[in-house]
Write a protein that holds these residues in place. Structure first.
Motif, short mmCIF file in Angstrom:
data_model
loop_
_atom_site.label_atom_id
_atom_site.label_comp_id
_atom_site.label_asym_id
_atom_site.label_seq_id
_atom_site.Cartn_x
_atom_site.Cartn_y
_atom_site.Cartn_z
N LEU A 1 0.83 -1.21 0.00
CA LEU A 1 0.00 0.00 0.00
C LEU A 1 0.87 1.26 0.00
CD1 LEU A 1 -2.80 1.32 0.22
CD2 LEU A 1 -2.61 1.11 2.71
N GLY A 2 1.90 1.26 0.83
CA GLY A 2 2.80 2.41 0.86
C GLY A 2 3.53 2.61 -0.44
N LEU A 3 3.94 1.53 -1.09
CA LEU A 3 4.61 1.62 -2.38
C LEU A 3 3.69 2.21 -3.43
CD1 LEU A 3 7.03 0.88 -4.25
CD2 LEU A 3 5.93 -1.36 -4.58
N THR A 4 2.42 1.81 -3.41
CA THR A 4 1.46 2.29 -4.41
C THR A 4 1.08 3.76 -4.18
OG1 THR A 4 0.55 0.05 -4.59
CG2 THR A 4 -0.80 1.86 -5.45
N VAL A 5 0.79 4.10 -2.91
CA VAL A 5 0.25 5.44 -2.62
C VAL A 5 1.36 6.47 -2.48
CG1 VAL A 5 -1.11 6.80 -0.99
CG2 VAL A 5 -1.79 4.45 -1.54
N PHE A 6 2.30 6.21 -1.59
CA PHE A 6 3.27 7.24 -1.24
C PHE A 6 4.46 7.31 -2.20
CE2 PHE A 6 1.50 5.85 2.98
CZ PHE A 6 0.62 6.93 3.09
N VAL A 7 4.96 6.13 -2.60
CA VAL A 7 6.16 6.12 -3.44
C VAL A 7 5.83 6.42 -4.89
CG1 VAL A 7 8.10 4.71 -4.23
CG2 VAL A 7 7.32 4.54 -1.87
N ARG A 8 4.78 5.78 -5.44
CA ARG A 8 4.50 5.93 -6.87
C ARG A 8 3.44 6.99 -7.16
NH1 ARG A 8 4.43 -0.54 -8.63
NH2 ARG A 8 6.70 -0.88 -8.31
N THR A 9 2.30 6.94 -6.49
CA THR A 9 1.24 7.91 -6.78
C THR A 9 1.64 9.32 -6.35
OG1 THR A 9 -0.43 6.18 -6.48
CG2 THR A 9 -1.18 8.47 -6.43
N MET A 10 2.12 9.47 -5.11
CA MET A 10 2.52 10.78 -4.62
C MET A 10 3.96 11.13 -5.01
SD MET A 10 0.77 10.65 -0.81
CE MET A 10 1.29 12.33 -0.45
N GLU A 11 4.67 10.16 -5.59
CA GLU A 11 6.04 10.35 -6.09
C GLU A 11 6.98 10.90 -5.03
OE1 GLU A 11 5.80 12.76 -9.59
OE2 GLU A 11 4.85 11.20 -10.79
N LEU A 12 6.85 10.37 -3.81
CA LEU A 12 7.76 10.79 -2.75
C LEU A 12 9.10 10.07 -2.84
CD1 LEU A 12 5.32 10.88 0.32
CD2 LEU A 12 6.21 12.82 -0.99
N GLY A 13 9.09 8.86 -3.40
CA GLY A 13 10.31 8.07 -3.43
C GLY A 13 10.55 7.38 -2.09
N ASN A 14 11.66 6.68 -1.98
CA ASN A 14 11.95 5.95 -0.74
C ASN A 14 12.69 6.85 0.25
OD1 ASN A 14 14.20 6.10 -2.35
ND2 ASN A 14 14.74 3.94 -2.20
N VAL A 15 11.96 7.85 0.75
CA VAL A 15 12.51 8.82 1.69
C VAL A 15 11.88 8.62 3.07
CG1 VAL A 15 13.01 10.49 -0.12
CG2 VAL A 15 10.78 10.54 1.03
N VAL A 16 12.32 9.41 4.03
CA VAL A 16 11.84 9.27 5.41
C VAL A 16 10.33 9.45 5.49
CG1 VAL A 16 11.93 10.27 7.72
CG2 VAL A 16 14.04 9.99 6.41
N LEU A 17 9.80 10.45 4.80
CA LEU A 17 8.37 10.73 4.87
C LEU A 17 7.54 9.56 4.36
CD1 LEU A 17 6.17 12.76 5.55
CD2 LEU A 17 6.41 13.71 3.25
N ALA A 18 7.92 8.98 3.23
CA ALA A 18 7.19 7.83 2.69
C ALA A 18 7.27 6.63 3.62
CB ALA A 18 7.72 7.47 1.30
N GLY A 19 8.45 6.37 4.14
CA GLY A 19 8.60 5.25 5.07
C GLY A 19 7.83 5.46 6.36
N GLY A 20 7.85 6.70 6.88
CA GLY A 20 7.13 6.98 8.11
C GLY A 20 5.63 6.86 7.95
N LEU A 21 5.09 7.35 6.83
CA LEU A 21 3.66 7.24 6.59
C LEU A 21 3.24 5.78 6.40
CD1 LEU A 21 3.10 10.28 4.18
CD2 LEU A 21 2.48 10.10 6.60
N THR A 22 4.09 5.00 5.75
CA THR A 22 3.79 3.57 5.58
C THR A 22 3.75 2.86 6.92
OG1 THR A 22 4.86 3.57 3.40
CG2 THR A 22 4.55 1.45 4.47
N MET A 23 4.74 3.13 7.78
CA MET A 23 4.76 2.49 9.08
C MET A 23 3.62 3.01 9.97
SD MET A 23 7.17 0.45 8.59
CE MET A 23 7.39 -0.25 10.21
N ALA A 24 3.22 4.27 9.76
CA ALA A 24 2.09 4.80 10.52
C ALA A 24 0.81 4.05 10.19
CB ALA A 24 1.92 6.30 10.24
N LEU A 25 0.61 3.73 8.91
CA LEU A 25 -0.55 2.93 8.53
C LEU A 25 -0.52 1.56 9.18
CD1 LEU A 25 -0.84 3.68 4.69
CD2 LEU A 25 -2.25 4.61 6.53
N LEU A 26 0.67 1.01 9.31
CA LEU A 26 0.81 -0.33 9.90
C LEU A 26 0.37 -0.36 11.35
CD1 LEU A 26 1.93 -3.27 9.91
CD2 LEU A 26 4.17 -2.28 10.44
#
Length: 294
Positions: free
Chosen positions: A131-156
């Protein structure tokens, strides 16, 4: 007068006592087995990695040479990850719990939401990585940065905070809120001044559990492409990063080729355990302080 067979009653009591002793022994052995495994694991990790922990290891950068490898980048990455996870989970999780417990009407839709939140707590972590790869990394184009990783773990860990916060709010005696309403307070004033302070210890307990899980997870970050061998130190939310569990994972794999990497992985596990202990201790102190106050 009905005749009571004392011998039969005594036999049933002896059977129940025997069953109780057997169950007690089984539970004790199960607990003892778990403790023995835990002690052996901790002893093995500490004995293998303690000799590798020094100032250079804690403050140095990653290196292809095991003798000069350091984990400062992974430590900073872990702390930066918590900078995102902690406020996001607390704000959204507690806000969701307040709405579901204090504002939402009891209906089929409410039951549907409640059931799905409870089910999300048991979803495999790799699903949140996808889900994080689809939404934050690709759709929002954040890449594999702290913000994308943090939001992914927050969902978890968000379902854990929501469920724990709901239980904490439910545990507040209804007489307190009724007394507040009786004195003319509005619903929000009652929530802010009565319910939240009384439920805060339970809410912080859920936050402790969620942060501990977020620090120890690797699968979601592997999916979104967080690197393990990263030389620069992260300095903002938009920098690439790695974390301690990722470093442990890849050093464990590399230990099949170079034996010294197993010692580095054990040393990093010790550091991770210390970080978890410090964070949990601080959170427990804060929880106990509020618990005594309210």
């Amino acid at each position: 007068m009905k005749y009571v067979d004392t011998a039969q009653v005594q036999k049933k009591m002896n059977t129940r006592l025997l069953t109780n002793k057997i169950a007690k022994s089984l539970f004790f052995l199960s607990t003892l087995f778990g403790l023995i495994v835990l002690v052996v694991l901790i002893f093995r990790v500490i004995s293998q990695g303690i000799a590798w922990i020094n100032l250079d290891f804690l403050t140095g950068k990653l290196s292809n040479n095991p003798e000069r490898a350091g984990i400062m980048g992974a430590i900073l990455g872990t702390l930066w990850l918590m900078v995102v996870v902690a406020p996001v989970t607390m704000l959204i999780g507690v806000g969701t719990a307040i709405y579901l417990e204090c504002y939402a009407k009891k209906s089929r839709f409410h039951s549907f939401i409640q059931t799905n939140i409870s089910n999300l707590a048991g979803v495999p972590s790799i699903v949140f990585g996808i889900l994080g790869l689809t939404v934050f990394v690709r759709t929002m184009e954040l890449g594999n940065v702290v913000l994308a990783g943090g939001l992914t773990m927050a969902l978890l860990v968000l379902p854990i905070v929501v469920v724990a916060s709901q239980e904490a709010i439910r545990s507040v005696p209804s007489q307190l809120s009724e007394a507040s309403y009786g004195m003319g307070a509005t619903k929000w004033q009652t929530i802010k001044n009565i319910i939240l302070p009384a439920a805060l210890p339970g809410i912080l307990t859920g936050a402790i559990l969620s942060l501990s899980r977020a620090i120890g997870e690797t699968a979601p970050l592997v999916v979104i492409g967080i690197p393990a061998l990263l030389i620069p130190f992260p300095g903002s939310l938009m920098d690439r990063f790695t974390i301690l569990p990722m470093q442990i994972y890849y050093w464990t794999i590399d230990s099949a080729l170079v034996a010294e990497y197993a010692n580095l992985a054990a040393a990093t596990i010790v550091v991770l355990l210390v970080v978890l202990f410090v964070l949990n201790s601080v959170a427990i102190i804060i929880r106990n302080k509020f618990q005594q106050r309210y």
